[in-house]
Design a protein around this motif. Sequence first.
Motif, PDB file in Angstrom:
ATOM      1  N   ALA A   1      11.511  27.957 -87.607  1.00 40.24           N
ATOM      2  CA  ALA A   1      12.209  28.791 -88.576  1.00 40.24           C
ATOM      3  C   ALA A   1      12.448  28.044 -89.878  1.00 40.24           C
ATOM      4  N   CYS A   2      12.370  28.798 -90.954  1.00 42.77           N
ATOM      5  CA  CYS A   2      12.730  28.290 -92.275  1.00 42.77           C
ATOM      6  C   CYS A   2      13.374  29.454 -93.020  1.00 42.77           C
ATOM      7  N   GLY A   3      13.638  29.267 -94.278  1.00 42.66           N
ATOM      8  CA  GLY A   3      14.312  30.318 -95.043  1.00 42.66           C
ATOM      9  C   GLY A   3      13.599  31.652 -94.996  1.00 42.66           C
ATOM     10  N   SER A   4      12.282  31.639 -95.184  1.00 39.15           N
ATOM     11  CA  SER A   4      11.524  32.891 -95.226  1.00 39.15           C
ATOM     12  C   SER A   4      10.652  33.126 -94.000  1.00 39.15           C
TER      13      SER A   4
ATOM     14  N   ALA B   1       6.792  29.524 -95.478  1.00 41.92           N
ATOM     15  CA  ALA B   1       6.372  28.310 -96.178  1.00 41.92           C
ATOM     16  C   ALA B   1       6.519  27.035 -95.355  1.00 41.92           C
ATOM     17  N   THR B   2       7.728  26.520 -95.258  1.00 42.87           N
ATOM     18  CA  THR B   2       7.877  25.224 -94.586  1.00 42.87           C
ATOM     19  C   THR B   2       7.638  25.310 -93.091  1.00 42.87           C
ATOM     20  N   SER B   3       7.893  26.449 -92.489  1.00 43.01           N
ATOM     21  CA  SER B   3       7.623  26.557 -91.048  1.00 43.01           C
ATOM     22  C   SER B   3       6.128  26.456 -90.760  1.00 43.01           C
ATOM     23  N   THR B   4       5.288  26.886 -91.697  1.00 43.02           N
ATOM     24  CA  THR B   4       3.846  26.759 -91.529  1.00 43.02           C
ATOM     25  C   THR B   4       3.427  25.291 -91.584  1.00 43.02           C
TER      26      THR B   4
ATOM     27  N   GLN C   1       6.830  31.840 -85.531  1.00 50.92           N
ATOM     28  CA  GLN C   1       7.480  31.553 -86.797  1.00 50.92           C
ATOM     29  C   GLN C   1       8.355  32.724 -87.201  1.00 50.92           C
ATOM     30  N   CYS C   2       9.509  32.395 -87.781  1.00 55.11           N
ATOM     31  CA  CYS C   2      10.425  33.432 -88.235  1.00 55.11           C
ATOM     32  C   CYS C   2      11.332  32.874 -89.322  1.00 55.11           C
ATOM     33  N   SER C   3      12.062  33.766 -89.947  1.00 52.12           N
ATOM     34  CA  SER C   3      13.076  33.321 -90.899  1.00 52.12           C
ATOM     35  C   SER C   3      14.301  32.887 -90.103  1.00 52.12           C
ATOM     36  N   ILE C   4      15.126  32.077 -90.705  1.00 52.14           N
ATOM     37  CA  ILE C   4      16.318  31.606 -90.006  1.00 52.14           C
ATOM     38  C   ILE C   4      17.256  32.780 -89.696  1.00 52.14           C
ATOM     39  N   ALA C   5      17.206  33.821 -90.497  1.00 50.82           N
ATOM     40  CA  ALA C   5      18.023  35.011 -90.238  1.00 50.82           C
ATOM     41  C   ALA C   5      17.611  35.709 -88.946  1.00 50.82           C
ATOM     42  N   GLU C   6      16.352  35.585 -88.568  1.00 50.38           N
ATOM     43  CA  GLU C   6      15.838  36.214 -87.347  1.00 50.38           C
ATOM     44  C   GLU C   6      15.951  35.306 -86.123  1.00 50.38           C
TER      45      GLU C   6
ATOM     46  N   PRO D   1      21.501  28.498 -86.630  1.00 52.69           N
ATOM     47  CA  PRO D   1      22.539  29.529 -86.642  1.00 52.69           C
ATOM     48  C   PRO D   1      23.499  29.348 -85.475  1.00 52.69           C
ATOM     49  N   LYS D   2      24.734  29.757 -85.678  1.00 48.60           N
ATOM     50  CA  LYS D   2      25.727  29.696 -84.600  1.00 48.60           C
ATOM     51  C   LYS D   2      25.307  30.634 -83.475  1.00 48.60           C
ATOM     52  N   GLY D   3      25.543  30.197 -82.238  1.00 49.22           N
ATOM     53  CA  GLY D   3      25.249  31.025 -81.084  1.00 49.22           C
ATOM     54  C   GLY D   3      23.840  30.878 -80.550  1.00 49.22           C
TER      55      GLY D   3
END
Length: 94
Positions: A7-10, A13-16, A39-44, A62-64
């Motif tokens: 995971a990264c922000g989007s 990019a960096t996760s790739t 791969q996913c965004s940190i929000a997911e 992320p918490k949890g």
Amino acid sequence: MKKIVLACGSGIATSTAVASKVTALLNEHGYEGQFRIVQCSIAEALDVCADADVLVATTVAPKGIACPYVSGVPFLTGVGRGAAEQALLDALAN
């Protein structure tokens, strides 16, 4: 089959960049064909990690989160990379 969430922000990019380094590391340690990278965004990440073996993220976890977390920053910068690689291998060994 081990599930590794990157995971990264989007989620692009960096996760790739980290994905290629994680794949090479795991293949070198005998995991070839025994893992899949998602791969996913940190929000997911919270939802995607529900059944994951480990989360490697270039941001704060992320918490949890229900699976082990490994910082992905060392895979990008090289600083502390050995420790991050070992943490990833340890998480997958369990």
